[in-house]
Design an enzyme around this catalytic site. Structure first.
Site, PDB file in Angstrom:
ATOM      1  N   ASP A  42     -44.622   0.777  91.280  1.00  0.00           N
ATOM      2  CA  ASP A  42     -45.641   0.010  90.562  1.00  0.00           C
ATOM      3  C   ASP A  42     -45.120  -0.152  89.134  1.00  0.00           C
ATOM      4  O   ASP A  42     -44.684   0.819  88.524  1.00  0.00           O
ATOM      5  CB  ASP A  42     -46.940   0.839  90.540  1.00  0.00           C
ATOM      6  CG  ASP A  42     -48.178  -0.027  90.449  1.00  0.00           C
ATOM      7  OD1 ASP A  42     -48.156  -1.034  89.724  1.00  0.00           O
ATOM      8  OD2 ASP A  42     -49.189   0.332  91.096  1.00  0.00           O
ATOM      9  N   ASP A  50     -48.140  -5.046  88.308  1.00  0.00           N
ATOM     10  CA  ASP A  50     -49.520  -4.863  87.877  1.00  0.00           C
ATOM     11  C   ASP A  50     -49.983  -6.045  87.017  1.00  0.00           C
ATOM     12  O   ASP A  50     -49.267  -6.485  86.112  1.00  0.00           O
ATOM     13  CB  ASP A  50     -49.594  -3.573  87.047  1.00  0.00           C
ATOM     14  CG  ASP A  50     -51.011  -3.227  86.646  1.00  0.00           C
ATOM     15  OD1 ASP A  50     -51.807  -2.909  87.534  1.00  0.00           O
ATOM     16  OD2 ASP A  50     -51.331  -3.298  85.445  1.00  0.00           O
ATOM     17  N   GLU A  77     -50.061  -8.337  91.536  1.00  0.00           N
ATOM     18  CA  GLU A  77     -51.515  -8.297  91.465  1.00  0.00           C
ATOM     19  C   GLU A  77     -51.965  -9.515  90.659  1.00  0.00           C
ATOM     20  O   GLU A  77     -51.553  -9.682  89.508  1.00  0.00           O
ATOM     21  CB  GLU A  77     -51.977  -7.021  90.766  1.00  0.00           C
ATOM     22  CG  GLU A  77     -53.489  -6.871  90.852  1.00  0.00           C
ATOM     23  CD  GLU A  77     -54.049  -5.853  89.865  1.00  0.00           C
ATOM     24  OE1 GLU A  77     -55.099  -5.276  90.154  1.00  0.00           O
ATOM     25  OE2 GLU A  77     -53.436  -5.655  88.797  1.00  0.00           O
ATOM     26  N   HIS A  85     -56.361   1.541  95.147  1.00  0.00           N
ATOM     27  CA  HIS A  85     -56.865   2.547  94.203  1.00  0.00           C
ATOM     28  C   HIS A  85     -57.936   1.985  93.265  1.00  0.00           C
ATOM     29  O   HIS A  85     -58.516   2.747  92.497  1.00  0.00           O
ATOM     30  CB  HIS A  85     -55.705   3.113  93.395  1.00  0.00           C
ATOM     31  CG  HIS A  85     -55.080   2.073  92.516  1.00  0.00           C
ATOM     32  ND1 HIS A  85     -54.403   0.983  93.029  1.00  0.00           N
ATOM     33  CD2 HIS A  85     -55.074   1.927  91.182  1.00  0.00           C
ATOM     34  CE1 HIS A  85     -54.012   0.220  92.029  1.00  0.00           C
ATOM     35  NE2 HIS A  85     -54.403   0.762  90.894  1.00  0.00           N
ATOM     36  N   ASP A  86     -58.168   0.679  93.294  1.00  0.00           N
ATOM     37  CA  ASP A  86     -59.228   0.084  92.463  1.00  0.00           C
ATOM     38  C   ASP A  86     -60.457  -0.277  93.287  1.00  0.00           C
ATOM     39  O   ASP A  86     -61.433  -0.804  92.740  1.00  0.00           O
ATOM     40  CB  ASP A  86     -58.731  -1.203  91.795  1.00  0.00           C
ATOM     41  CG  ASP A  86     -57.586  -0.963  90.835  1.00  0.00           C
ATOM     42  OD1 ASP A  86     -57.550   0.118  90.218  1.00  0.00           O
ATOM     43  OD2 ASP A  86     -56.747  -1.867  90.692  1.00  0.00           O
TER      44      ASP A  86
HETATM   45  C1  GLC Z   1     -54.508  -3.083  87.635  1.00  0.00           C
HETATM   46  C2  GLC Z   1     -54.460  -1.709  88.251  1.00  0.00           C
HETATM   47  C3  GLC Z   1     -55.596  -0.913  87.690  1.00  0.00           C
HETATM   48  C4  GLC Z   1     -55.395  -0.806  86.190  1.00  0.00           C
HETATM   49  C5  GLC Z   1     -55.237  -2.182  85.553  1.00  0.00           C
HETATM   50  C6  GLC Z   1     -54.708  -2.084  84.170  1.00  0.00           C
HETATM   51  O1  GLC Z   1     -55.671  -3.759  87.954  1.00  0.00           O
HETATM   52  O2  GLC Z   1     -54.515  -1.805  89.652  1.00  0.00           O
HETATM   53  O3  GLC Z   1     -55.695   0.356  88.278  1.00  0.00           O
HETATM   54  O4  GLC Z   1     -56.485  -0.163  85.630  1.00  0.00           O
HETATM   55  O5  GLC Z   1     -54.329  -2.987  86.254  1.00  0.00           O
HETATM   56  O6  GLC Z   1     -53.351  -1.746  84.187  1.00  0.00           O
END
Ligand code: GLC
Ligand code: CA
Length: 559
Positions: free
Chosen positions: A104, A206, A262, A330-331
């Protein structure tokens, strides 16, 4: 670092990928925090799932305001997680087992403790000043825009040293990089090169569609708290594709790195645009249907809407881009707590949900514990929560009297990110086999019965269903390439689709209903053989009834 077992750059089309949240996976030294040695000790388990790769959440040195998504040093690991030797051992062992490693990487922002930021904030003349986004306040001293950070408060943070504000899309602890600066881009490309040289096979990027901000930095429409949601000004900005193609040309292509980005707030059209630069994106429309404004939720997800989102992505990406399939990460909360059942029907509903996803075209991502059908962990009080998003929400909304404590606690237990971040339950012992010490976050409430050891021993467990389906879909041509068709899309209870290649393939029937339901099949071909049933049937029953959360997957032929 031998990767000789790995041929071709589109390997990800043939496998499932398992997501490890390192902090909560397995603790090898009793400090209550999962670590690399812990992951290594569970590689045989991961292998037994039949997945082709693992994606590990950030393990870089970090002050952990956002559990590693605030990177202090991109070239060093967090000491709690282990050493570079541990990491080399991890990649080497994964590769021996035929498991690729996806790291990641956080390229939209760093930690405010990152040396680059310390230097940038030290003076307006610092060579790294322009690596981050600095602006003067409005004439009255107010922040440059009224944008609200994703984790609450103004997205602009005042720094007295230079009488300027810096942008933190997520939080003050996560200052945004200024991708306009070519030197900064090179520094980030070096991060990717560094880890690729150390054996990783690809990256989960990310918040990657946040790197280009709205030109001119306009104000938004302010809500009751005087702030405007930031997403429209940071998502899919005008230069995102320019910079990602540079990254692809300079690093990803020559080094054969797989990427999944993402990309919150992206449409299918956006996904097609991204496919020129990265292999696939995570989008979130299908997991946003139960969430309303102001921390509200409504568990009654309209199935036709869900089917139409999934179908649109299946149909429109076909031949143009590749789907990243997921229910959890994880979110996100646990999927059985959203679309399934947490009680007697937990296991059947978990199996149905897995089947509904795994037969789609794309690469499925499974979040640790999803393969056990775990429900949300519930928190009794605010002090048990660890996540910056929810903890800040209590400060910004409860402490200010905007929302009640009960309301936000209910939301935290339904949608909060800690619901799926509690330790992986390996066995039914008091600390779930996760640690010998005190876990950094509370244990889930179900580990005494729901754990790897129990499910391993039960051939009808959710775990063994996952193993079977993941193994079945691996390298399957129909699942990879077959045409998708959905039937009776308006039916509120049942999701029926086929995957067919040259007229033959699979028929997938999934009831999302917690009661028995009547259903008339829309598929007009023949079902020749039953492959999987979550009620353990081995022959078809043509009663027109589906039992609660029933799924039946059959071989199918067009007439
Ligand atoms: C992404 C991650 C999340 C994090 C955010 C800021 O959405 O999946 O867990 O808090 O980015 O980096
Ligand atoms: Ca540890």
């Amino acid at each position: 670092m031998s990767k000789k077992n790995f041929i071709g750059d589109d390997w990800y089309k043939n496998v499932c990928i398992y997501q490890v949240y390192p902090r909560s996976f397995c603790d090898s030294n009793g400090d209550g925090i999962g670590d690399i040695r812990g992951i290594i000790s569970k590689l045989d388990y991961i292998k037994s799932l039949n997945v082709g790769a693992i994606w590990i959440c950030p393990m870089y040195d970090s002050p952990n305001r956002d559990n590693g998504y605030d990177v202090r040093d991109y070239f060093a690991l967090q000491p709690e997680f282990g050493t570079t030797e541990d990491f080399s051992l991890l990649t080497a062992k994964c590769h021996e087992l035929g498991i690729r490693v996806i790291m990641d990487v956080v390229l939209n922002h760093s930690s405010s403790e990152c040396e680059w930021f310390l230097s940038s904030s030290s003076s307006e003349r610092d060579p790294k000043r322009d690596w981050y986004i600095w602006r003067k306040g409005k004439p009255d001293g107010a922040p440059p825009t009224n944008w609200e950070a994703i984790f609450g408060g103004s997205a602009w943070n005042y720094d007295a040293k230079t009488d300027s504000y810096y942008l933190g899309t997520f939080s003050p602890y996560q200052p945004d990089f200024n991708w306009e600066n070519a030197e900064l881009r090179e520094a980030l490309f070096d991060v990717l090169r560094f880890w690729l040289e150390r054996g990783v096979d690809g990256f989960r990027l990310d918040a990657i569609n946040f790197i280009s901000k709205a030109p001119g930095y306009p104000d938004g429409m302010a809500g009751p708290n005087g702030l405007a949601p930031i997403r429209p000004f940071v998502c899919n900005g005008p230069k995102v594709h320019t910079w990602l193609s540079e990254m692809k040309k300079k690093v990803l292509s020559p080094m054969h790195a797989m990427t999944v980005g993402e990309a919150d707030g992206s449409s299918v059209e956006d996904a097609i645009r991204f496919s020129k630069e990265i292999d696939m994106i995570f989008s979130f429309d299908h997991v946003a249907l139960d969430i309303g404004p102001n921390f509200t939720f409504n568990k009654k997800i309209p199935l036709p809407k869900l089917k139409s989102i999934l179908s649109e992505w299946q149909n429109k990406l076909r031949g143009k881009a590749w789907n990243a399939l997921f229910w959890e990460n994880h979110d996100q909360p646990r999927i059985v707590s959203r679309l399934g059942d947490e009680d007697d029907l937990r296991a059947v509903s978990a199996k149905m949900l897995a089947a509904a996803l795994f037969f789609l075209q794309g690469t499925p991502f499974i979040y640790q514990g999803e393969e056990l059908g775990l429900p949300n962990t519930r928190f009794a009080k605010r002090t048990e929560l660890r996540d910056i998003e929810m903890c800040n929400a209590f400060v910004n909304y409860v402490d200010t009297g905007i929302l009640s404590q009960e309301h936000l606690m209910r939301f935290a237990n339904y949608k909060g990110r800690d619901t799926g971040r509690t330790p992986m339950p390996w066995d039914g012992s008091p600390r779930a086999g996760f640690t010998t010490g005190t876990p950094w976050i509370k244990l889930g409430d179900t580990h005494r019965t729901l754990n790897v050891e129990n499910q391993d021993a039960d051939e009808h467990s959710v775990l063994n269903w996952f193993r079977t389906l993941i193994g079945f879909r691996r390298n399957d041509r129909v699942i990879r390439d077959g045409e998708y068709r959905v039937y009776n899309i308006d039916d509120p209870n049942v999701y029926e689709y086929t995957r067919l290649l040259n007229g033959s393939g699979y028929h997938i029937l999934c009831s999302f209903c917690k009661d028995e339901t009547r259903y008339v099949c829309g598929f007009e071909g023949t079902k020749t053989q039953m492959l999987f049933s979550n009620y353990g049937d081995d022959t078809f029953s043509e009663t027109g009834k589906l039992r609660p959360f029933e799924t039946v997957i059959s071989k199918a032929e067009l007439p």
